[in-house]
Design a protein around this motif. Structure first.
Motif, PDB file in Angstrom:
ATOM      1  N   LEU A  58      17.766 -41.209   6.634  1.00 44.08           N
ATOM      2  CA  LEU A  58      18.220 -39.886   5.922  1.00 44.08           C
ATOM      3  C   LEU A  58      17.822 -39.941   4.232  1.00 44.08           C
ATOM      4  N   GLY A  59      17.108 -38.959   3.999  1.00 46.40           N
ATOM      5  CA  GLY A  59      16.566 -38.830   2.536  1.00 46.40           C
ATOM      6  C   GLY A  59      15.502 -39.799   2.314  1.00 46.40           C
ATOM      7  N   TYR A  60      15.074 -40.629   3.259  1.00 45.57           N
ATOM      8  CA  TYR A  60      13.907 -41.546   2.733  1.00 45.57           C
ATOM      9  C   TYR A  60      12.548 -41.063   2.514  1.00 45.57           C
ATOM     10  N   ALA A  61      12.125 -41.500   1.267  1.00 41.80           N
ATOM     11  CA  ALA A  61      10.901 -40.895   0.757  1.00 41.80           C
ATOM     12  C   ALA A  61      10.038 -41.825   0.121  1.00 41.80           C
ATOM     13  N   ARG A  64       6.179 -40.092  -3.539  1.00 42.20           N
ATOM     14  CA  ARG A  64       6.730 -38.991  -4.275  1.00 42.20           C
ATOM     15  C   ARG A  64       6.152 -37.881  -3.866  1.00 42.20           C
ATOM     16  N   THR A  66       5.904 -37.457  -0.341  1.00 38.98           N
ATOM     17  CA  THR A  66       6.691 -37.342   1.098  1.00 38.98           C
ATOM     18  C   THR A  66       7.562 -36.631   1.039  1.00 38.98           C
ATOM     19  N   PRO A  67       8.272 -35.379   1.482  1.00 36.97           N
ATOM     20  CA  PRO A  67       9.517 -34.733   1.504  1.00 36.97           C
ATOM     21  C   PRO A  67      10.547 -35.707   1.902  1.00 36.97           C
ATOM     22  N   PRO A  68      11.913 -35.862   1.639  1.00 36.15           N
ATOM     23  CA  PRO A  68      12.835 -36.689   2.285  1.00 36.15           C
ATOM     24  C   PRO A  68      13.015 -36.236   3.733  1.00 36.15           C
ATOM     25  N   PHE A  69      13.006 -37.689   4.393  1.00 36.28           N
ATOM     26  CA  PHE A  69      13.269 -37.416   5.808  1.00 36.28           C
ATOM     27  C   PHE A  69      14.677 -36.825   6.126  1.00 36.28           C
ATOM     28  N   PRO A  70      14.746 -35.790   7.050  1.00 39.32           N
ATOM     29  CA  PRO A  70      15.986 -34.975   7.190  1.00 39.32           C
ATOM     30  C   PRO A  70      16.958 -35.461   8.263  1.00 39.32           C
ATOM     31  N   HIS A  83       7.841 -40.987  13.935  1.00 38.49           N
ATOM     32  CA  HIS A  83       8.291 -40.407  12.472  1.00 38.49           C
ATOM     33  C   HIS A  83       8.678 -38.933  13.090  1.00 38.49           C
ATOM     34  N   TRP A 225       5.275 -36.283   7.742  1.00 34.80           N
ATOM     35  CA  TRP A 225       5.762 -37.269   8.596  1.00 34.80           C
ATOM     36  C   TRP A 225       5.393 -37.318   9.957  1.00 34.80           C
TER      37      TRP A 225
END
Length: 256
Positions: A58-61, A64, A66-70, A83, A225
């Protein structure tokens, strides 16, 4: 930097790995035709909360750009290999679902993945999952002191290529510890006898992901992703966090 873990640290990682195993089991039990991917993500969040654990996903990015993983799990359907984002997509009968899960407990990380059919299985999908699972077993068997990372990679690829699968080495296994991704990189194809030496205390995620079409290429969706097979063929992904020990490989991501 490659770090080796003490027996006590391996026990702590084993606890985190048990949470991951529980997450995967709960998501698999909840997956059915008509269920939304977001609902499965909520199931996984519940397991984390009950265990007092958090998600390294959660929030992994990693970049810069790449949007944070939701989500707390990656949910990859059919031609999505890795992914996959938990969206409102509904599962359909005959879908092939890969679930990649991670948990952080007391500062230690576990990481594992499974692939299974939803509803009525297709024979070709069962064959793909079987090949990928056998490749994982072969890779784990090679994770012993005195071998090298290339021995794991070669063992995985031998099973995958014999099964006619496509294999890409851009994404693969990795070290696990206080963070989800650490050294060394463990590609799913390589040369035996090459690469980083395996020593007792090394902990790695071994994760073959194969493409049924036999081609190695993939593409990434605009979300930054979702990784799909370039030819539209189905994919499978299985993974365990494994410790190299003097007594043989020790899988850390199974239920207690």
């Amino acid at each position: 930097m490659i770090e080796l873990r003490t027996p006590g640290e391996l026990e702590a990682m084993r606890a985190a790995g048990a949470v991951v195993a529980d997450m995967l089991a709960a998501v698999r039990a909840a997956a059915a035709p008509g269920v939304r991917l977001t609902q499965l993500d909520e199931v996984a969040r519940g397991v984390l909360a009950d265990a007092g654990a958090t998600s390294p996903f959660l929030g992994y990015a990693p970049l810069r750009t790449t949007p944070p993983f939701p989500g707390v799990v990656c949910l990859s359907v059919n031609d999505v290999a890795l992914h996959g984002i938990p969206t409102t997509q509904e599962l359909a009968d005959g879908d092939l679902l890969s679930v990649d899960a991670g948990a952080t407990l007391d500062g230690w990380v576990g990481d594992a993945a499974i692939t299974f059919p939803v509803g009525t299985p297709r024979p070709a999908d069962l064959e793909l999952v079987d090949t990928t699972t056998r490749a994982l077993a072969a890779g784990i068997a090679a994770a012993v002191p005195g071998n090298r990372v290339g021995d794991i990679s070669a063992a995985i690829a031998a099973v995958g290529r014999a099964g006619g699968c496509g294999i890409n080495t851009d994404q693969g296994g990795h070290g696990v510890g206080r963070t989800m991704h650490a050294d060394p990189h463990v590609p799913n194809e390589g040369r035996a006898g090459r690469g980083v030496p395996l020593r007792a205390g090394l902990v790695i995620a071994i994760e073959p992901w194969f493409l049924a079409g036999g081609h190695d290429d993939y593409r990434v969706d605009a979300d930054g992703w979702t990784l799909r097979s370039a030819d539209g063929s189905r994919a499978a992904h299985v993974e365990h966090t494994v410790a190299v020990t003097d007594d043989g490989p020790r899988i850390l991501t199974t239920t207690r």
